[in-house]
Design a protein around this motif. Structure first.
Motif, PDB file in Angstrom:
ATOM      1  N   SER A   1      -6.703   3.142   2.033  1.00 43.12           N
ATOM      2  CA  SER A   1      -5.746   3.375   3.033  1.00 43.12           C
ATOM      3  C   SER A   1      -6.152   4.187   4.122  1.00 43.12           C
ATOM      4  O   SER A   1      -7.423   4.297   4.154  1.00 43.12           O
ATOM      5  CB  SER A   1      -4.715   4.456   1.969  1.00 43.12           C
ATOM      6  OG  SER A   1      -5.324   5.789   2.094  1.00 43.12           O
TER       7      SER A   1
ATOM      8  N   THR B   1      -4.981   6.370  -2.609  1.00 46.31           N
ATOM      9  CA  THR B   1      -4.815   4.627  -2.459  1.00 46.31           C
ATOM     10  C   THR B   1      -6.172   4.260  -2.051  1.00 46.31           C
ATOM     11  O   THR B   1      -6.148   4.462  -0.646  1.00 46.31           O
ATOM     12  CB  THR B   1      -3.569   4.573  -1.621  1.00 46.31           C
ATOM     13  OG1 THR B   1      -2.276   5.074  -2.459  1.00 46.31           O
ATOM     14  CG2 THR B   1      -3.370   3.006  -1.468  1.00 46.31           C
TER      15      THR B   1
ATOM     16  N   ALA C   1       1.105   4.181  -2.589  1.00 45.88           N
ATOM     17  CA  ALA C   1       1.064   5.503  -2.622  1.00 45.88           C
ATOM     18  C   ALA C   1       2.383   6.311  -3.072  1.00 45.88           C
ATOM     19  O   ALA C   1       2.153   7.512  -3.470  1.00 45.88           O
ATOM     20  CB  ALA C   1       0.721   5.881  -1.067  1.00 45.88           C
TER      21      ALA C   1
ATOM     22  N   GLU D   1       0.957  -1.317   0.008  1.00 41.53           N
ATOM     23  CA  GLU D   1       0.111   0.074  -0.071  1.00 41.53           C
ATOM     24  C   GLU D   1       0.967   1.337  -0.042  1.00 41.53           C
ATOM     25  O   GLU D   1       0.757   2.122  -0.686  1.00 41.53           O
ATOM     26  CB  GLU D   1      -0.980   0.017   1.236  1.00 41.53           C
ATOM     27  CG  GLU D   1      -1.950   0.996   1.199  1.00 41.53           C
ATOM     28  CD  GLU D   1      -2.909   0.981   2.498  1.00 41.53           C
ATOM     29  OE1 GLU D   1      -2.448   1.725   3.367  1.00 41.53           O
ATOM     30  OE2 GLU D   1      -3.668   0.164   2.359  1.00 41.53           O
ATOM     31  N   CYS D   2       1.803   1.385   0.876  1.00 44.23           N
ATOM     32  CA  CYS D   2       2.712   2.256   0.913  1.00 44.23           C
ATOM     33  C   CYS D   2       3.530   2.611  -0.462  1.00 44.23           C
ATOM     34  O   CYS D   2       3.690   3.529  -1.141  1.00 44.23           O
ATOM     35  CB  CYS D   2       3.726   2.065   1.956  1.00 44.23           C
ATOM     36  SG  CYS D   2       4.993   3.557   2.266  1.00 44.23           S
TER      37      CYS D   2
ATOM     38  N   GLY E   1      -0.914  10.935  -3.341  1.00 42.67           N
ATOM     39  CA  GLY E   1      -0.778   9.694  -3.281  1.00 42.67           C
ATOM     40  C   GLY E   1      -1.491   8.721  -2.198  1.00 42.67           C
ATOM     41  O   GLY E   1      -2.160   7.925  -2.726  1.00 42.67           O
ATOM     42  N   VAL E   2      -1.637   9.155  -1.282  1.00 41.70           N
ATOM     43  CA  VAL E   2      -2.129   8.516  -0.021  1.00 41.70           C
ATOM     44  C   VAL E   2      -3.986   8.675  -0.054  1.00 41.70           C
ATOM     45  O   VAL E   2      -4.559   7.609  -0.053  1.00 41.70           O
ATOM     46  CB  VAL E   2      -1.805   8.875   1.342  1.00 41.70           C
ATOM     47  CG1 VAL E   2      -0.362   8.523   1.769  1.00 41.70           C
ATOM     48  CG2 VAL E   2      -2.163  10.322   1.722  1.00 41.70           C
ATOM     49  N   CYS E   3      -4.295   9.691  -0.740  1.00 45.26           N
ATOM     50  CA  CYS E   3      -5.688  10.013  -0.876  1.00 45.26           C
ATOM     51  C   CYS E   3      -6.191   9.053  -2.000  1.00 45.26           C
ATOM     52  O   CYS E   3      -7.319   8.914  -2.227  1.00 45.26           O
ATOM     53  CB  CYS E   3      -6.002  11.448  -1.061  1.00 45.26           C
ATOM     54  SG  CYS E   3      -5.996  12.501   0.585  1.00 45.26           S
TER      55      CYS E   3
END
Length: 82
Positions: free
Chosen positions: A43, A40, A12, A8-9, A36-38
């Motif tokens: 997440s 995924t 992202a 997952e990381c 990037g995290v938004c």
């Protein structure tokens, strides 16, 4: 370096790098990471935003708007490290 990151990381980080390249930035900064995290799905960041009543898509739109207003820091042909 990335061998210790979860899938997952890594995903992202890849999305953040792509965002930086799209905005012709020579580096990945906090706004790129936020995008990037938004982007995924599932997440922890998305879960936290939703729990706080925030729409991750709207957060991405605001971050990308801010990135667009900042301009570029690299030539269009340069590649962001990662």
């Amino acid at each position: 370096m990335f061998d210790r990151f979860s899938d997952e990381c890594k995903h992202a980080m890849d999305l953040a790098r792509r965002c930086a390249e799209q905005h012709q930035s020579g580096y990945v900064d906090d706004l790129h990471m936020l995008v990037g995290v938004c982007r995924t799905p599932g997440s922890l960041a998305v879960q936290v935003l939703l729990a706080c009543g925030q729409d991750p898509i709207a957060v991405v739109a605001r971050a990308e708007g801010r990135l667009a207003s900042l301009g570029t820091t690299a030539s269009a042909t340069s590649q962001v490290p990662f």
